[in-house]
Scaffold this motif. Structure first.
Motif, PDB file in Angstrom:
ATOM      1  N   VAL A 174      72.825 104.763   1.498  1.00 31.79           N
ATOM      2  CA  VAL A 174      72.338 105.807   2.400  1.00 31.79           C
ATOM      3  C   VAL A 174      73.150 105.850   3.684  1.00 31.79           C
ATOM      4  CG1 VAL A 174      70.363 106.497   3.813  1.00 31.79           C
ATOM      5  CG2 VAL A 174      70.009 105.780   1.449  1.00 31.79           C
ATOM      6  N   ALA A 175      73.454 104.711   4.259  1.00 29.92           N
ATOM      7  CA  ALA A 175      74.193 104.673   5.526  1.00 29.92           C
ATOM      8  C   ALA A 175      75.540 105.387   5.393  1.00 29.92           C
ATOM      9  CB  ALA A 175      74.391 103.231   5.985  1.00 29.92           C
ATOM     10  N   ILE A 229      63.995  91.029  16.503  1.00 25.48           N
ATOM     11  CA  ILE A 229      62.816  90.858  17.363  1.00 25.48           C
ATOM     12  C   ILE A 229      62.700  92.039  18.319  1.00 25.48           C
ATOM     13  CG2 ILE A 229      61.748  89.435  19.158  1.00 25.48           C
ATOM     14  CD1 ILE A 229      63.255  87.020  17.828  1.00 25.48           C
ATOM     15  N   HIS A 230      63.760  92.333  19.022  1.00 22.85           N
ATOM     16  CA  HIS A 230      63.770  93.426  20.001  1.00 22.85           C
ATOM     17  C   HIS A 230      63.491  94.767  19.326  1.00 22.85           C
ATOM     18  CE1 HIS A 230      64.942  95.851  23.413  1.00 22.85           C
ATOM     19  NE2 HIS A 230      65.866  96.446  22.669  1.00 22.85           N
ATOM     20  N   GLU A 231      64.181  95.045  18.232  1.00 25.58           N
ATOM     21  CA  GLU A 231      64.020  96.342  17.562  1.00 25.58           C
ATOM     22  C   GLU A 231      62.615  96.504  16.995  1.00 25.58           C
ATOM     23  OE1 GLU A 231      65.898  98.891  17.797  1.00 25.58           O
ATOM     24  OE2 GLU A 231      67.511  97.818  18.798  1.00 25.58           O
ATOM     25  N   SER A 232      62.078  95.478  16.369  1.00 28.20           N
ATOM     26  CA  SER A 232      60.736  95.584  15.799  1.00 28.20           C
ATOM     27  C   SER A 232      59.683  95.750  16.891  1.00 28.20           C
ATOM     28  CB  SER A 232      60.428  94.368  14.923  1.00 28.20           C
ATOM     29  OG  SER A 232      61.277  94.362  13.785  1.00 28.20           O
ATOM     30  N   ILE A 272      67.531 100.627  10.978  1.00 26.76           N
ATOM     31  CA  ILE A 272      66.362 101.492  11.113  1.00 26.76           C
ATOM     32  C   ILE A 272      66.760 102.893  10.675  1.00 26.76           C
ATOM     33  CG2 ILE A 272      64.673 102.451  12.727  1.00 26.76           C
ATOM     34  CD1 ILE A 272      65.270  99.810  14.407  1.00 26.76           C
ATOM     35  N   PHE A 273      66.008 103.414   9.702  1.00 26.89           N
ATOM     36  CA  PHE A 273      66.280 104.740   9.153  1.00 26.89           C
ATOM     37  C   PHE A 273      65.095 105.662   9.413  1.00 26.89           C
ATOM     38  CE2 PHE A 273      69.008 101.942   6.714  1.00 26.89           C
ATOM     39  CZ  PHE A 273      70.201 102.650   6.660  1.00 26.89           C
ATOM     40  N   PHE A 274      65.402 106.958   9.516  1.00 28.01           N
ATOM     41  CA  PHE A 274      64.397 107.977   9.779  1.00 28.01           C
ATOM     42  C   PHE A 274      64.384 108.961   8.612  1.00 28.01           C
ATOM     43  CE2 PHE A 274      66.001 106.232  13.657  1.00 28.01           C
ATOM     44  CZ  PHE A 274      64.850 105.940  14.367  1.00 28.01           C
ATOM     45  N   VAL A 275      63.201 109.145   8.031  1.00 26.64           N
ATOM     46  CA  VAL A 275      63.026 110.006   6.865  1.00 26.64           C
ATOM     47  C   VAL A 275      62.087 111.133   7.256  1.00 26.64           C
ATOM     48  CG1 VAL A 275      62.282 110.084   4.449  1.00 26.64           C
ATOM     49  CG2 VAL A 275      63.301 107.977   5.373  1.00 26.64           C
ATOM     50  N   ASP A 276      62.514 112.378   7.040  1.00 25.11           N
ATOM     51  CA  ASP A 276      61.654 113.498   7.426  1.00 25.11           C
ATOM     52  C   ASP A 276      60.537 113.701   6.404  1.00 25.11           C
ATOM     53  OD1 ASP A 276      62.728 114.998   5.284  1.00 25.11           O
ATOM     54  OD2 ASP A 276      63.920 116.289   6.582  1.00 25.11           O
ATOM     55  N   ARG A 277      59.664 114.641   6.689  1.00 23.98           N
ATOM     56  CA  ARG A 277      58.487 114.900   5.849  1.00 23.98           C
ATOM     57  C   ARG A 277      58.880 115.308   4.425  1.00 23.98           C
ATOM     58  NH1 ARG A 277      53.678 115.567   7.966  1.00 23.98           N
ATOM     59  NH2 ARG A 277      54.528 116.142   9.986  1.00 23.98           N
ATOM     60  N   LYS A 278      60.065 115.887   4.255  1.00 24.46           N
ATOM     61  CA  LYS A 278      60.530 116.324   2.934  1.00 24.46           C
ATOM     62  C   LYS A 278      61.141 115.182   2.128  1.00 24.46           C
ATOM     63  CE  LYS A 278      61.496 120.876   4.765  1.00 24.46           C
ATOM     64  NZ  LYS A 278      62.565 121.740   5.272  1.00 24.46           N
ATOM     65  N   GLY A 279      61.261 113.995   2.733  1.00 25.79           N
ATOM     66  CA  GLY A 279      61.826 112.848   2.033  1.00 25.79           C
ATOM     67  C   GLY A 279      63.324 112.695   2.200  1.00 25.79           C
ATOM     68  N   LYS A 280      63.921 113.464   3.101  1.00 27.87           N
ATOM     69  CA  LYS A 280      65.365 113.373   3.356  1.00 27.87           C
ATOM     70  C   LYS A 280      65.622 112.390   4.495  1.00 27.87           C
ATOM     71  CE  LYS A 280      66.747 116.543   0.470  1.00 27.87           C
ATOM     72  NZ  LYS A 280      67.607 116.231  -0.644  1.00 27.87           N
ATOM     73  N   VAL A 281      66.628 111.565   4.328  1.00 27.08           N
ATOM     74  CA  VAL A 281      67.018 110.635   5.387  1.00 27.08           C
ATOM     75  C   VAL A 281      67.823 111.443   6.400  1.00 27.08           C
ATOM     76  CG1 VAL A 281      68.175 108.473   5.959  1.00 27.08           C
ATOM     77  CG2 VAL A 281      67.095 108.753   3.715  1.00 27.08           C
ATOM     78  N   VAL A 282      67.310 111.513   7.632  1.00 26.85           N
ATOM     79  CA  VAL A 282      67.952 112.346   8.649  1.00 26.85           C
ATOM     80  C   VAL A 282      68.766 111.533   9.644  1.00 26.85           C
ATOM     81  CG1 VAL A 282      66.274 114.207   8.431  1.00 26.85           C
ATOM     82  CG2 VAL A 282      65.888 112.384  10.111  1.00 26.85           C
ATOM     83  N   GLY A 283      68.628 110.218   9.636  1.00 28.94           N
ATOM     84  CA  GLY A 283      69.427 109.429  10.557  1.00 28.94           C
ATOM     85  C   GLY A 283      69.183 107.941  10.444  1.00 28.94           C
ATOM     86  N   GLU A 284      70.110 107.223  11.062  1.00 24.06           N
ATOM     87  CA  GLU A 284      70.006 105.770  11.210  1.00 24.06           C
ATOM     88  C   GLU A 284      70.180 105.471  12.682  1.00 24.06           C
ATOM     89  OE1 GLU A 284      72.088 101.568   9.808  1.00 24.06           O
ATOM     90  OE2 GLU A 284      73.045 103.448   9.255  1.00 24.06           O
ATOM     91  N   LEU A 285      69.342 104.596  13.198  1.00 24.27           N
ATOM     92  CA  LEU A 285      69.447 104.235  14.605  1.00 24.27           C
ATOM     93  C   LEU A 285      70.708 103.410  14.825  1.00 24.27           C
ATOM     94  CD1 LEU A 285      68.004 104.448  17.330  1.00 24.27           C
ATOM     95  CD2 LEU A 285      66.965 102.241  16.837  1.00 24.27           C
ATOM     96  N   VAL A 286      71.608 103.950  15.615  1.00 28.61           N
ATOM     97  CA  VAL A 286      72.850 103.255  15.937  1.00 28.61           C
ATOM     98  C   VAL A 286      72.853 102.890  17.415  1.00 28.61           C
ATOM     99  CG1 VAL A 286      75.368 103.429  16.006  1.00 28.61           C
ATOM    100  CG2 VAL A 286      74.104 104.433  14.093  1.00 28.61           C
ATOM    101  N   VAL A 287      72.431 103.828  18.245  1.00 25.42           N
ATOM    102  CA  VAL A 287      72.379 103.632  19.689  1.00 25.42           C
ATOM    103  C   VAL A 287      70.907 103.547  20.094  1.00 25.42           C
ATOM    104  CG1 VAL A 287      72.999 104.623  21.926  1.00 25.42           C
ATOM    105  CG2 VAL A 287      74.513 104.935  19.967  1.00 25.42           C
TER     106      VAL A 287
END
Length: 179
Positions: free
Chosen positions: A36-37, A86-89, A150-165
């Motif tokens: 996915v990344a 730890i920080h991210e969670s 950390i990944f973000f999935v929209d309501r339609k089930g599509k991966v819209v991003g990964e937390l980089v910053v």
């Protein structure tokens, strides 16, 4: 004779270390830059790969296919041995308090022992549900090491991003909460 045997043993030990190091480098290279990344880096928004894993708290399983499509999802790949996790969670736990009615938060403990993971969650006050991916097979579909991821999935089930910053967390949360 003794000197020759000692030199042979040392050469074998060095060869073993070099072999193990090569295996480690190969594994890290294989785990990264795929899944996915990589699709996200290529400008695509793939459908979130599904998994069905046991919850760390022992309360059944989480089947991503049954969650996907109902609410947006934040997936947090972490492990008890991962210091930056730890920080991210903790940041995600705080975000869950603000967005938990609009976004589902799921942790994926990966390449870890479940007992260590349960203790880690308790110590750090993480209350969103987590599943156990001990082998790392699920993580590899999403892009492999390093973690946290950390990944973000929209309501339609599509991966819209990964937390980089780090600063992008509120942006992604607003985006998927509105989807």
């Amino acid at each position: 004779m003794a000197r020759s045997a000692r030199l042979t043993a040392q050469a074998l030990a060095v060869a073993l270390v070099v072999g193990l190091l090569a295996l480690l480098v190969w594994r890290v290279a294989r785990d990264s830059n795929q899944g996915v990344a990589q699709e996200l880096r290529d400008g695509k928004h793939p459908t979130a790969p599904v998994f069905d894993l046991a919850r760390l708290d022992g309360r059944g399983r989480i089947d991503l296919a049954s969650v996907r499509g109902k609410m947006p999802i934040v997936l947090d790949f972490w492990a008890s041995w991962c210091i930056p996790c730890i920080h991210e969670s903790r940041r995600l736990e705080a975000a869950r308090r603000n967005y938990g009615d609009r976004v589902t938060f799921i942790g994926v403990d990966t390449k870890d022992f479940s007992g260590d993971a349960r203790r880690w969650q308790r110590i750090h006050g993480i209350t969103y549900p987590s599943v156990h991916d001990g082998s790392g097979n699920v993580l590899s579909k999403w892009g492999g090491l390093p973690i946290p991821r950390i990944f973000f999935v929209d309501r339609k089930g599509k991966v819209v991003g990964e937390l980089v910053v780090e600063e992008d967390l509120p942006l992604y949360l607003r985006q998927i909460a509105a989807s």
